[in-house]
Design an enzyme around this catalytic site. Structure first.
Site, PDB file in Angstrom:
ATOM      1  N   CYS A 179      11.970 -39.907  30.128  1.00 45.06           N
ATOM      2  CA  CYS A 179      12.824 -40.572  31.129  1.00 45.06           C
ATOM      3  C   CYS A 179      12.250 -40.319  32.522  1.00 45.06           C
ATOM      4  CB  CYS A 179      14.257 -40.053  31.053  1.00 45.06           C
ATOM      5  SG  CYS A 179      15.040 -40.406  29.471  1.00 45.06           S
ATOM      6  N   GLU A 204      15.807 -22.969  29.423  1.00 45.02           N
ATOM      7  CA  GLU A 204      16.853 -22.729  30.409  1.00 45.02           C
ATOM      8  C   GLU A 204      18.219 -23.166  29.874  1.00 45.02           C
ATOM      9  OE1 GLU A 204      14.829 -23.098  34.737  1.00 45.02           O
ATOM     10  OE2 GLU A 204      15.050 -24.993  33.702  1.00 45.02           O
ATOM     11  N   CYS A 232      10.435 -31.945  26.169  1.00 47.45           N
ATOM     12  CA  CYS A 232      11.057 -33.163  25.641  1.00 47.45           C
ATOM     13  C   CYS A 232       9.995 -34.250  25.609  1.00 47.45           C
ATOM     14  CB  CYS A 232      12.202 -33.595  26.564  1.00 47.45           C
ATOM     15  SG  CYS A 232      13.085 -35.067  26.003  1.00 47.45           S
ATOM     16  N   CYS A 275      25.804 -25.195  29.105  1.00 49.24           N
ATOM     17  CA  CYS A 275      24.906 -26.309  28.816  1.00 49.24           C
ATOM     18  C   CYS A 275      23.644 -25.736  28.196  1.00 49.24           C
ATOM     19  CB  CYS A 275      24.574 -27.042  30.127  1.00 49.24           C
ATOM     20  SG  CYS A 275      23.308 -28.308  29.958  1.00 49.24           S
ATOM     21  N   CYS A 312      21.829 -31.702  36.320  1.00 53.18           N
ATOM     22  CA  CYS A 312      21.283 -32.619  35.315  1.00 53.18           C
ATOM     23  C   CYS A 312      19.872 -33.053  35.668  1.00 53.18           C
ATOM     24  CB  CYS A 312      22.126 -33.886  35.234  1.00 53.18           C
ATOM     25  SG  CYS A 312      23.757 -33.601  34.627  1.00 53.18           S
ATOM     26  N   CYS A 332      13.717 -37.500  35.010  1.00 56.86           N
ATOM     27  CA  CYS A 332      14.094 -36.187  34.470  1.00 56.86           C
ATOM     28  C   CYS A 332      12.928 -35.206  34.470  1.00 56.86           C
ATOM     29  CB  CYS A 332      14.623 -36.368  33.055  1.00 56.86           C
ATOM     30  SG  CYS A 332      15.184 -34.833  32.309  1.00 56.86           S
TER      31      CYS A 332
END
Ligand code: SAH
Length: 346
Positions: free
Chosen positions: A120, A96, A116, A109, A337, A123
């Protein structure tokens, strides 16, 4: 020939492409011509390069893989016009990217990895782990495909989508150089931001690359205890080590670092958290960007109350820290975010 045997032409800097043309027995100017087609004219395939002979195009097809991301879904926020793109990569994976329009220009962005592995807690991008790194060409093409789709020049690029850019260091570096190359899209390095969760050795390495990009550090806590609860990477590197690396980065590059701080209600938003943050950011002259934590379905973190956010900001300001609260763009399309996630086609 299998696709995997083909060389990735969109990830090649001009100098490398020149070498390729030479080994192919082509005239040297062909490299610049091809580079321009890919990185200025944003061609979507060799077939569009109509001033190249058919025979040469055929030779290119046979020897090179041409990265071309296909938008499979585009969502637009009803609130602020932010657009979120879901792209299909050559191997079927999906990433994305988000396009935001501001008064001063168009910002994109981009993602740096499929998934990932940093973990975290707040996230969504990390929920299914890491699938693979993106190539330089795949990072560039997120910008190119969006610029083509909207017809408006992209002026700023932030590497803040899915993935940890410094966990894909070599590809990131090629990408940064190609994106800012005068022979390509020529986006000023000062208009490019790389955001990291804080990989200390890579921050130090990046400091020595002689780049003028902005480095954003996802700090989210001013002490080790809280940071470790929010971010597994904090068990590897302490806040102290991180600050040393940041000072080193600022000294080498002459660039101010931005601290990103997602405010999580009851977790990292107390007065003493703000004072701790001021003690870190103040002496280094860092800009602090506060992000009210965005909701992620699988997590139960809540945003701080608006009055708490204001007070947190006030404490920083009273301590002479330059601080802004990030405008939440595209929340209604899960484009804010931490809301980008690994998607699978059903
Ligand atoms: N891996 C990089 C870049 C991707 S995240 C990094 O960690 O910096 C981009 C920013 O969004 C980071 O500051 C990240 O910590 C923050 N973020 C992640 N999830 C969030 C959420 N749910 N709400 C607000 N910010 C979030």
């Amino acid at each position: 020939m299998e696709a995997c045997d083909l060389k990735d032409i969109k990830s090649m800097p001009l100098s490398l492409l020149e070498g390729e043309m030479e080994t192919m027995g082509e005239k040297p100017y062909r490299a610049a011509q091809l580079y321009r087609w890919m990185h200025v004219r944003l061609a979507r395939g060799f077939e569009e390069m109509t001033d190249l002979s058919k025979a040469f195009r055929k030779k290119l097809e046979e020897n090179y893989d041409f990265t071309c991301l296909k938008p499979v879904e585009v969502q637009e926020s009803a609130i602020d016009g932010t657009r979120k793109y879901l792209f299909r990569l050559g191997d079927g994976n999906l990433v994305e990217s988000v396009r935001m329009k501001y008064r001063h220009g168009v910002s994109v962005c981009i993602s740096s990895q499929v998934g990932c592995r940093m973990g975290c807690r707040f996230c969504a991008s990390t929920l299914n782990g890491l699938e693979r790194n993106l190539t330089p060409g795949e990072m560039l093409d997120q910008v190119y495909a969006i610029q083509l789709d909207t017809g408006e020049r992209v002026s700023n690029v932030v590497v803040m989508g899915s993935g940890e850019p410094l966990d894909n260091y070599d590809n990131l570096l090629v990408f940064l150089k190609m994106l800012s190359d005068g022979n390509g899209l020529n986006i000023s390095q000062r208009n490019i931001t790389v955001s990291t969760c804080g990989l200390v050795p890579e921050i130090r390495k990046l400091a020595r690359e002689n780049l003028q990009i902005t480095l954003a550090l996802s700090l989210h806590a001013s002490n080790d205890k809280t940071r470790r609860e929010l971010m597994p990477i904090a068990r590897k590197y302490s806040v102290g080590e991180l600050m040393d690396a940041c000072r080193y980065y600022a000294d080498c590059t002459g660039r101010r670092i931005t601290f990103e701080y997602s405010l999580v209600g009851g977790k990292n938003d107390s007065d003493s958290d703000a004072e701790g943050l001021a003690r870190l950011a103040g002496p280094m002259g860092c800009h602090v960007n506060l992000i009210p934590v965005n909701p992620v379905r699988e997590r139960d973190y809540v945003q701080s109350a608006p009055s708490r956010i204001r007070e947190f900001q006030n404490i920083l300001q009273r301590n002479k820290v330059n601080v802004t609260v990030r405008r939440e763009m595209g929340r209604d399309i899960d484009g804010a975010c931490g809301q980008l996630r690994r998607k699978f086609l059903s």
